[in-house]
Enzyme design. Structure first.
Site, mmCIF file in Angstrom:
data_model
loop_
_atom_site.group_PDB
_atom_site.id
_atom_site.type_symbol
_atom_site.label_atom_id
_atom_site.label_comp_id
_atom_site.label_asym_id
_atom_site.label_seq_id
_atom_site.Cartn_x
_atom_site.Cartn_y
_atom_site.Cartn_z
ATOM 1 N N ASP A 162 37.086 60.469 2.845
ATOM 2 C CA ASP A 162 37.680 59.140 2.720
ATOM 3 C C ASP A 162 36.970 58.123 3.601
ATOM 4 O OD1 ASP A 162 39.475 57.260 1.762
ATOM 5 O OD2 ASP A 162 40.905 57.613 3.391
ATOM 6 N N GLU A 375 39.842 69.260 8.389
ATOM 7 C CA GLU A 375 40.712 69.523 7.246
ATOM 8 C C GLU A 375 40.113 70.485 6.218
ATOM 9 O OE1 GLU A 375 42.236 65.900 5.617
ATOM 10 O OE2 GLU A 375 43.321 65.402 7.448
ATOM 11 N N TYR A 429 50.797 63.397 8.278
ATOM 12 C CA TYR A 429 51.158 62.083 7.764
ATOM 13 C C TYR A 429 52.574 62.061 7.202
ATOM 14 C CZ TYR A 429 46.341 60.734 8.524
ATOM 15 O OH TYR A 429 45.136 60.457 9.114
ATOM 16 N N GLU A 465 45.323 63.275 14.040
ATOM 17 C CA GLU A 465 45.477 62.174 13.080
ATOM 18 C C GLU A 465 46.956 61.984 12.794
ATOM 19 O OE1 GLU A 465 43.252 62.119 9.452
ATOM 20 O OE2 GLU A 465 41.394 62.838 10.388
#
Length: 559
Positions: A162, A375, A429, A465
């Site tokens: 990303d 990840e 998240y 994150e």
């Protein structure tokens, strides 16, 4: 490979500036005349990514090769030395041509490489330097991607990461020389004898020489920050003790200058090189992370090398300003996400006591831990077989702790590799990608997740994150995703959980600033999770972090 350096035996010339530039059309890439002269009608700055410099969308979205070219003159005084051209990076594959000859073909878009041009270009003469750069991604590149050909013949690059696939010569290019017999590599490790306040610098030198019969020796000396002599040693491999050592501390850096002089026995000095290093210790003990025998709590960010117009081009002004903004917030650390950074950034972190979780093997005192993946599918079959030898190799090369950034699908029940690592780094998240807008559910899910990891492994945990996309200037009095207030509320939620769960030793928000991505429906002009806008204006969440990290002391180095 040592970085170029100006010493009494070495010289270097920056090749930064405007270069002639050419896009290599897709139909010509197989049989292109790579060394033909390029017109000066189109020029481009180095260092910079080429994508946003021009207004032509075909340049921004180009897939394949481009060429940079300029004339270079080797100084007459370099006769009798070895001469190199060095690229600090070429994203993602680089070829160096001198006149008509291909000298080197390098893969690895964020790592430096150099080409020995000694036998091709003579001192005092000028040569044509061409550097071809390809931005193509595949399953074998880092980061990975694939290329598809559209019905109209255009090539489209797709990728699974990303951030925008900026390309070109994003870091400096150098011409430099070294003696024919020279120091080719230096390894330095430090330790501390706490009972005697004694620092120790262990070193090992690698040497390159054309004279295999030479009887080489080395003198290694250490000076403090005032330039005062501290200690010295001799030999290509040895150790130096530093009495009453001044430690490199987070927020209070102290750097010693190590000078290496290579010579033949009973002869003059052949080569000189300088290294700045800090003496400090790093240790994982139970669920704590210790620097210099004291528990350390990470506050900071995941970051990208990303600025307007320059893309991933190194810019010293942005670098210094970014560090100033981190200091203003009370941030004491960052992670080099998700590639090796320009080494100038690590130099600056060394000098200012900023702690780094690093994704490249550059030996700096600021680097306290190696991150070897971001990840990965660590919950899938084959993950352990893939990662176990990588972890083993990392440990053989260096003693610092090793980590990877785990993502949400690889839960504590499903993950297959975490026991191989020293520290748990988690990217989560809740409240954004999961349970979006439901802050009560997000808080419950986050706490359950963290407690599950701690109960299973009992290792230190860093949230590497967490965050939410936020449009600067969008405000709401209610819980409204994308608003500045929502971003601030979400961060506060995470902080409450961090303070309740044992074993949490750090928080690094994703991300420091907004950054460019590929053109996706949900990525309007890039990823908007930044605490700062792309041009470094603070959002409301910056005040949340500043109160927690600086004013309330969560970033205190001795917590």
């Amino acid at each position: 490979m040592l970085r170029p350096q100006y010493t009494s035996t070495r010289e270097l010339i920056s090749l930064d500036g405007l270069w002639n530039f050419e896009i290599v059309k897709a139909a010509l890439q197989c049989e292109h005349p790579w060394t033909n002269a390029i017109s000066d009608k189109v020029q481009i700055p180095v260092p910079a990514s080429y994508n946003d410099i021009f207004l032509d969308p075909e340049v921004r979205n180009h897939v394949g090769w481009v060429k940079y070219q300029r004339r270079v003159r080797i100084p007459p005084g370099w006769a009798g030395r070895r001469v190199y051209v060095r690229c600090d990076a070429a994203t993602h594959r680089g070829r160096i041509y001198v006149n008509q000859d291909l000298i080197i073909d390098h893969e690895g878009g964020y790592t430096p490489f150099d080409a020995d041009v000694t036998d091709i270009a003579n001192a005092g003469e000028e040569f044509q330097l061409t550097i071809a750069v390809s931005n193509e991604l595949s399953n074998e590149t880092i980061p990975p991607g694939k290329i598809e050909t559209l019905p109209d013949g255009r090539r489209k690059q797709t990728y699974l990461h990303d951030f925008f696939n900026y390309a070109g010569l994003a870091r400096s290019v150098w011409l430099y020389c070294v003696p024919t017999t020279h120091i080719s590599d230096i390894t330095i490790n430090t330790s501390v004898d706490w009972t005697r306040s004694l620092g120790r610098i262990e070193y090992q030198l690698d040497v390159q020489t054309d004279d295999t019969t030479a009887d080489l020796c080395a003198k290694v000396s250490v000076r403090d920050e005032n330039g005062e002599y501290v200690a010295d040693s001799e030999g290509l491999k040895n150790a130096i003790n530093i009495p009453s050592v001044q430690l490199w501390q987070p927020g209070a850096a102290y750097l010693y200058k190590v000078t290496i002089e290579l010579s033949c026995k009973n002869n003059s000095v052949l080569d000189v090189y300088h290294v700045s290093t800090g003496v400090r210790t790093v240790e994982v003990r139970g669920d704590q992370f210790l620097i210099n025998n004291k528990p350390f709590y990470f506050t900071g960010f995941g970051k990208h090398e990303d600025t307007p117009i320059r893309g991933k081009g190194f810019d010293a002004s942005y670098m210094v300003h970014d560090f100033e903004l981190m200091s203003w917030l009370g941030a004491n650390s960052f992670r080099t996400s998700h590639y090796p950074y320009a080494e100038e950034i690590l130099d600056y972190a060394d000098r200012h006591g900023v702690v780094v979780i690093d994704e490249t093997a550059a030996n700096h005192p600021c680097v306290v831990m190696w991150s070897i993946a971001n990840e990965p599918a660590s919950h899938e079959p084959g993950a352990r077989e893939y990662f176990a030898p990588l972890v083993q190799l990392t440990r053989e090369l260096d003693e610092r702790p090793v980590c990877f950034a785990n993502f949400g699908l690889a839960t504590s029940e499903k993950d297959r590799i975490t026991d191989l690592f020293d520290v748990l780094c988690l990217n989560r998240y809740y409240g954004w990608y999961e349970s979006c807008g439901d802050l009560k559910m997000a808080e419950s899910e986050l706490e359950k997740d963290l407690r599950g990891w701690h109960e299973k492994y009992g290792k230190p945990m860093i949230m590497t994150e967490y965050g939410a996309d936020t449009i600067a200037g969008l405000h709401s009095a209610t819980v409204t995703p994308w608003s500045e207030e929502f971003q601030a509320q979400l961060l506060a939620l995470y902080h409450r959980v961090f303070d309740r769960v044992p074993g949490v030793v750090g928080e690094q928000v994703w991300s420091f600033s907004d950054f460019q991505t590929s053109q996706l429906v949900f990525r309007v002009d890039g990823n908007k999770k930044g605490i700062f806008t792309r041009d470094r204006k603070p959002k409301n969440a910056a005040q949340v972090l500043r109160r927690r990290w600086l004013l309330d002391g969560k970033g205190n180095r001795e917590q």
